[in-house]
Design a protein around this motif. Structure first.
Motif, PDB file in Angstrom:
ATOM      1  N   LEU A 166       0.832  -1.209   0.000  1.00  0.00           N
ATOM      2  CA  LEU A 166       0.000   0.000   0.000  1.00  0.00           C
ATOM      3  C   LEU A 166       0.862   1.253   0.000  1.00  0.00           C
ATOM      4  CD1 LEU A 166      -2.711  -1.108   2.604  1.00  0.00           C
ATOM      5  CD2 LEU A 166      -2.842  -1.142   0.105  1.00  0.00           C
ATOM      6  N   MET A 170      -1.611   7.914  -0.693  1.00  0.00           N
ATOM      7  CA  MET A 170      -2.074   8.566  -1.919  1.00  0.00           C
ATOM      8  C   MET A 170      -1.237   9.794  -2.261  1.00  0.00           C
ATOM      9  SD  MET A 170      -5.940   9.340  -3.134  1.00  0.00           S
ATOM     10  CE  MET A 170      -6.246  10.674  -1.992  1.00  0.00           C
ATOM     11  N   ALA A 172      -6.750   0.426  -7.247  1.00  0.00           N
ATOM     12  CA  ALA A 172      -7.616   0.129  -6.109  1.00  0.00           C
ATOM     13  C   ALA A 172      -7.287   1.053  -4.943  1.00  0.00           C
ATOM     14  CB  ALA A 172      -7.444  -1.330  -5.703  1.00  0.00           C
ATOM     15  N   VAL A 173      -8.307   1.680  -4.391  1.00  0.00           N
ATOM     16  CA  VAL A 173      -8.123   2.655  -3.320  1.00  0.00           C
ATOM     17  C   VAL A 173      -8.669   2.089  -2.009  1.00  0.00           C
ATOM     18  CG1 VAL A 173      -8.480   5.052  -2.645  1.00  0.00           C
ATOM     19  CG2 VAL A 173      -8.556   4.433  -5.073  1.00  0.00           C
ATOM     20  N   VAL A 174      -7.806   2.001  -1.007  1.00  0.00           N
ATOM     21  CA  VAL A 174      -8.219   1.540   0.328  1.00  0.00           C
ATOM     22  C   VAL A 174      -8.625   2.766   1.128  1.00  0.00           C
ATOM     23  CG1 VAL A 174      -7.479   0.436   2.465  1.00  0.00           C
ATOM     24  CG2 VAL A 174      -6.648  -0.423   0.266  1.00  0.00           C
ATOM     25  N   LEU A 214      -5.107   4.863   0.904  1.00  0.00           N
ATOM     26  CA  LEU A 214      -3.920   4.148   0.454  1.00  0.00           C
ATOM     27  C   LEU A 214      -4.229   3.488  -0.880  1.00  0.00           C
ATOM     28  CD1 LEU A 214      -3.219   2.467   3.901  1.00  0.00           C
ATOM     29  CD2 LEU A 214      -1.745   4.188   2.832  1.00  0.00           C
ATOM     30  N   ILE A 215      -3.213   3.416  -1.730  1.00  0.00           N
ATOM     31  CA  ILE A 215      -3.385   2.840  -3.063  1.00  0.00           C
ATOM     32  C   ILE A 215      -2.683   1.496  -3.098  1.00  0.00           C
ATOM     33  CG2 ILE A 215      -2.975   3.267  -5.524  1.00  0.00           C
ATOM     34  CD1 ILE A 215      -4.638   5.370  -3.952  1.00  0.00           C
ATOM     35  N   ILE A 216      -3.304   0.502  -3.671  1.00  0.00           N
ATOM     36  CA  ILE A 216      -2.579  -0.749  -3.929  1.00  0.00           C
ATOM     37  C   ILE A 216      -1.630  -0.478  -5.083  1.00  0.00           C
ATOM     38  CG2 ILE A 216      -2.755  -3.143  -4.677  1.00  0.00           C
ATOM     39  CD1 ILE A 216      -5.408  -3.323  -3.263  1.00  0.00           C
ATOM     40  N   ARG A 217      -0.353  -0.809  -4.883  1.00  0.00           N
ATOM     41  CA  ARG A 217       0.683  -0.424  -5.858  1.00  0.00           C
ATOM     42  C   ARG A 217       0.318  -0.879  -7.271  1.00  0.00           C
ATOM     43  NH1 ARG A 217       4.606  -4.501  -2.759  1.00  0.00           N
ATOM     44  NH2 ARG A 217       3.402  -6.360  -3.178  1.00  0.00           N
TER      45      ARG A 217
END
Lengths: 625, 625
Positions: free
Chosen positions: B187, B190, B208-210, B237-240
């Motif tokens: 993660l 952003m 994908a955005v957490v 948080l963004i999944i890489r």
């Protein structure tokens, strides 16, 4: 024998004071030193030879101290040696490596807030603060560091190499049990987690939820990104905290007949649990692991598999990590949600705390029923399958660190060491071309001999670091054996062995024997570390203790204390309410019912140490990470 | 020689009709068969021996057809052979394996919607629909399947073993370039993505955005989980989608001096990009890859590294996957965002489309500047570092599938085959104990010989499957060599080799020579596949074509067509606007400026095939996955 008059100086950051002028014997004939006065910054006035001499002394002194500690010497005995060591180190302040960093560190605050602690080369002794010692060991061995993502760490090359060695060996052991590797999706539809309420209860609430699939510029500031409100997912997705739900969903498709059983699969993956308090390797939000999942036609099949896999983990820890573990069953209250039986391997860390290092769950038919996974037997009857799951994680690295390392840094068992041997060549003098050539030839031959024997070897020929700085660095990284070789050694056809732990003296070894000796002694060193850890586990586990004694020992036992109160192996009458009371009063948990002592029925004729009722098993209690 | 009178029957799902009563010669003396009438379901009335005979015929016929096709025979010539094959297969309908599945498949709708296609054992021929053929090959080789998570696939054991072999070999090649492995968090905050606007533009929007870190019961229905509104993250948080941002953030901390350079790290990881249209292995939302990131003190250092790594990829594809690639530079409009130069390896699939199979980016100072990563040179000057990044993904498996496989399923180059040899023992008759013992002894000795030589071998001794079903299964899984061995073979001290592609005839091999012959011929088979693929690439790349010719060839060229229009190597005057026009008109993209023909200056004296201006390079155009 020489007598040294020492004064000392330590960086101000170290919060204790060393008295000056302590006299102490120095018994290493190899270190031909007369006298130093402890002037700060003296290093810059020293010749390279003088510096090398001091560095040699520092190493010898460190070895003496470790030997004393290992032999059980008390603090008072060790103290003057420590003071002498610190004094020696002070001669070289500021040390070569940090100096370089200071020189180039002109970029100001660019490195962020924890600049100071990154550059500081001090390892807090275990006795001062065990928790800080652990962090220091990781930082100074460059295994891992914190990341900008909350609770997640960056595994650096040294730590990653260890994980790769671990994974490679464990993977072979797992495949040896007829298990095949798969890869399942990272993201799990949220609805999957509701399928098995019990499972959810145990696991999935604190996890990362993906709700959007696009970023966009914010309406007020297009250069600022936000989750695009137009890209909200109909059903949120969860980052896997574990993969039972999605894997059993496939099992339903893959299994129809008894001929499809047993089905044994494993995956190496990253998983994520939103942990509040994290520690590198021991507990991080994201971690790496393997998760094995199996399905069987019979209850016995699943049960045998769960037992077999905890055995695989136990053997791995002993063989590879030189780490003894206590294998046993979890009490019902500590079982994995949905499991009929949870098997665990528990290791004792040097602060006396327990570390659950691997688990294997006999799931009975619970997942078979919850996910409607059935099979048709040869008699045409259809019934739910039996299952198991089992896993180990990057936590094993934390366990290994805390089993072997010391106040000088990381100690690595050879089988898991990215480099098993570091060779530090001592360059010939500038004009000694013949010496340089011969040194190179001997060095090449030694490296060749080691490589041919499968030894992982590194030659540290960096020309901008002093030998002492190299020794210091590799010691902290835990490399089992250092070999020094210089023109004089080559003339005598020898090189010099220095072990990270174990043998305290340097040893001169004939070059022609060196490679074979390395192989033989790496094995002995691995055994030595295992024996040491076994002795510590035995010595740190109390028997025949009353509950009040345990309570008084545990009342102030914290993770930061070293050595701590240790573990307690006691007769026990199984009772979840009493277990909970003990947890409240002592913060200690029932780690497991150890297999060996229960197989021996050691509890027979004894009374439960808490309730006084006739004991029906032996239980291991302790504080745990 | 025998004459066969054949009628045929194929499952209704196959949408073409075979005329009855075609007469055709059958030239294999090994298959001692007289005459069959094509009655559906006859298999159940046949003896085991009869079934084995038909299965042998099916194999032989398949081999004949492949040989014909390989020799360049046209459709009309091949057609009667195909019809005969289908007719033979019809004798055994319903086949043994699907029958078993039908028997146990009584659980109704349990398997979900795509039950039918899962059980269907038909592989759509390439000529019918290339895209469906690709999916069929993957499904029937059990490499991967779709998952309940949108756009993500489940990699099954056969596919995972291939990835592991690929990864292991590639990892060695990468480490050979002094690159060290790390692991960075999944993660990414952003805010990191806003740091390099250009980078974001190219990459990170569809991801994908957490936004939450906890699940909770819904207020209306506590058994229904929702993202807990009280657990919303302050910063999403963004999944890489790739890890440049978080890795260069660490580079800033790790790099201060020229002594820290070059810094070369790599990670094997899962990444996620929210793709709209997915195809297994070729394009999935989550995929596995390695991403290498390096930092250098000089522009030349970075540039050399980027070139070297694309060379590593090229060699890997050729050596391991037996897949030739065209190496070249991307045009400015196809470059990675932020790169000064992007190098690519492009492979041609059997439908004539291009597949970008690996890229390496010379980033110049763009990331050094964007992430403020500077170093102090030996002259004390401070400047931003130069960088590269390079990666290959699970897409390589898709490329390998589409390079070698045929209408009978997967074809695997031996070096990447989880099993290189499958041995199918033909059991002795029930009362022939001596035969059974001798067979076992010969089989064990053969397996031992192969294993000792490092051959990955599987013995398929499942007693509930007919030989033909086993042959069928391993053929579809692409195992390079099948060895049959029965009591009669053992008496004659031989076993029988049958290659998946390549040699069309079965070959009787002396048992004592078998293991050595396997090793030698596996190498030859690997070469054969590479030669074949090279010939196809050469034959599928047109030179000296006008733009109008290309346009007319490409206007109806779709991924589903086989063989397609292929690739076009043309003289070109670099111009982004013209490139865009061609893309609009032909859907073809400029894949690269191929290195070899540009090194030769093949463009000299030629005019751009589109603008008519003097050409300044050769360009490769084509449709691409």
């Amino acid at each position: 024998m020489f007598m040294l008059q020492l004064t000392s100086r330590i960086p101000l950051a170290r919060s204790f004071i060393i008295p000056r002028g302590i006299s102490i014997s120095q018994s290493r004939p190899k270190c031909q030193i007369t006298r130093f006065s402890g002037v700060s910054g003296l290093a810059s006035q020293l010749t390279n030879d003088e510096v090398a001499q001091i560095e040699g002394q520092i190493k010898s002194k460190g070895d003496e101290i470790r030997a004393l500690k290992d032999s059980g010497a008390d603090k008072a005995t060790v103290k003057p040696f420590v003071e002498e060591l610190l004094s020696l180190k002070a001669k070289l302040e500021p040390p070569a490596e940090p100096k370089k960093k200071q020189e180039v560190g002109k970029k100001g605050g660019k490195k962020g807030g924890n600049n100071k602690s990154d550059d500081d080369d001090y390892i807090t002794p275990r006795e001062t603060d065990y928790s800080t010692w652990y962090s220091d060991v990781i930082r100074h061995s460059a295994m891992a560091e914190s990341s900008p993502t909350r609770g997640a760490m960056i595994i650096k090359p040294w730590g990653m190499s260890i994980w790769e060695l671990l994974r490679e060996d464990m993977d072979k052991r797992i495949k040896n049990e007829d298990v095949e590797n798969c890869y399942f999706p990272l993201l799990i539809p949220m609805s999957f987690l509701t399928k098995e309420a019990e499972h959810v209860e145990g696991f999935a609430k604190e996890c990362a939820v993906v709700t959007h699939h696009r970023l966009t510029g914010s309406p007020d500031d297009p250069t600022n990104l936000i989750a695009d409100p137009a890209a909200e997912l109909e059903e949120p997705l969860i980052i896997r905290p574990t993969s039972e739900t999605i894997i059993w969903n496939s099992f339903r498709k893959w299994i129809t007949s008894h001929r499809d059983l047993p089905l044994k699969i494993n995956q190496w993956a990253n998983v994520l649990r939103w942990e509040l308090r994290t520690r590198p390797f021991l507990r991080t939000s994201e971690f790496l692991w393997q998760e094995g999942h199996t399905a069987h036609a019979t209850a016995e099949g699943a049960s045998e598999d769960a037992v077999k896999m905890i055995g695989v983990y136990e053997d791995f820890c002993s063989d590879m990590l030189a780490m003894p573990t206590i294998t046993g069953k979890k009490s019902p209250s500590e079982r994995f949600a949905g499991a009929e039986e949870t098997y665990t391997i528990e290791a004792m860390m040097q602060n006396g705390w327990c570390l659950q290092s691997g688990t294997s769950h006999d799931l009975g038919q619970s997942f078979g029923k919850a996910f409607d996974v059935t099979f048709q037997a040869s008699d045409s009857s259809i019934s739910p399958v039996y299952g198991t799951s089992w896993g180990v994680t990057t936590r094993l690295i934390g366990a290994m660190i805390m089993t072997h390392s010391d106040d000088s840094g990381l100690v690595l068992p050879p089988k898991i060491a990215p480099k098993q041997v570091v060779i530090v060549p001592i360059p010939a003098k500038k004009n000694d071309e013949e010496g340089a050539e011969k040194l190179k030839a001997s060095l090449d031959s030694l490296v060749k001999g080691l490589t041919e024997r499968g030894v992982r070897v590194k030659v540290d020929d960096r020309d901008y670091l002093r030998n002492g700085a190299k020794y210091f660095e590799w010691e902290r990284k835990g490399v089992p054996l250092r070999i020094e070789i210089g023109p004089r050694d080559v003339k005598n056809d020898v090189c010099v062995f220095k072990w990270r732990k174990w043998k305290e003296d340097k040893e001169s070894v004939r070059l022609e024997d060196a490679a074979d000796k390395v192989v033989e002694e790496l094995e002995q060193y691995q055994e030595y570390l295992l024996d040491n850890a076994r002795a510590r586990l035995a010595g740190g586990t109390r028997l025949d203790v009353t509950y009040d004694e345990m309570k008084s020992l545990l009342v102030n036992d914290e993770a930061s204390q070293y050595p701590g109160a240790g573990l307690f192996l006691v007769p026990w009458k199984c009772d979840a309410a009493n277990e909970e009371k003990i947890k409240e009063e002592c913060k200690a948990t029932l780690r497991c019912y150890p297999k060996d002592v229960n197989d021996m029925k050691m509890f027979e004729g004894k009374k439960c140490f808490f309730s006084g009722e006739p004991a029906d098993r032996m239980a291991l209690f302790g504080r745990a990470f």
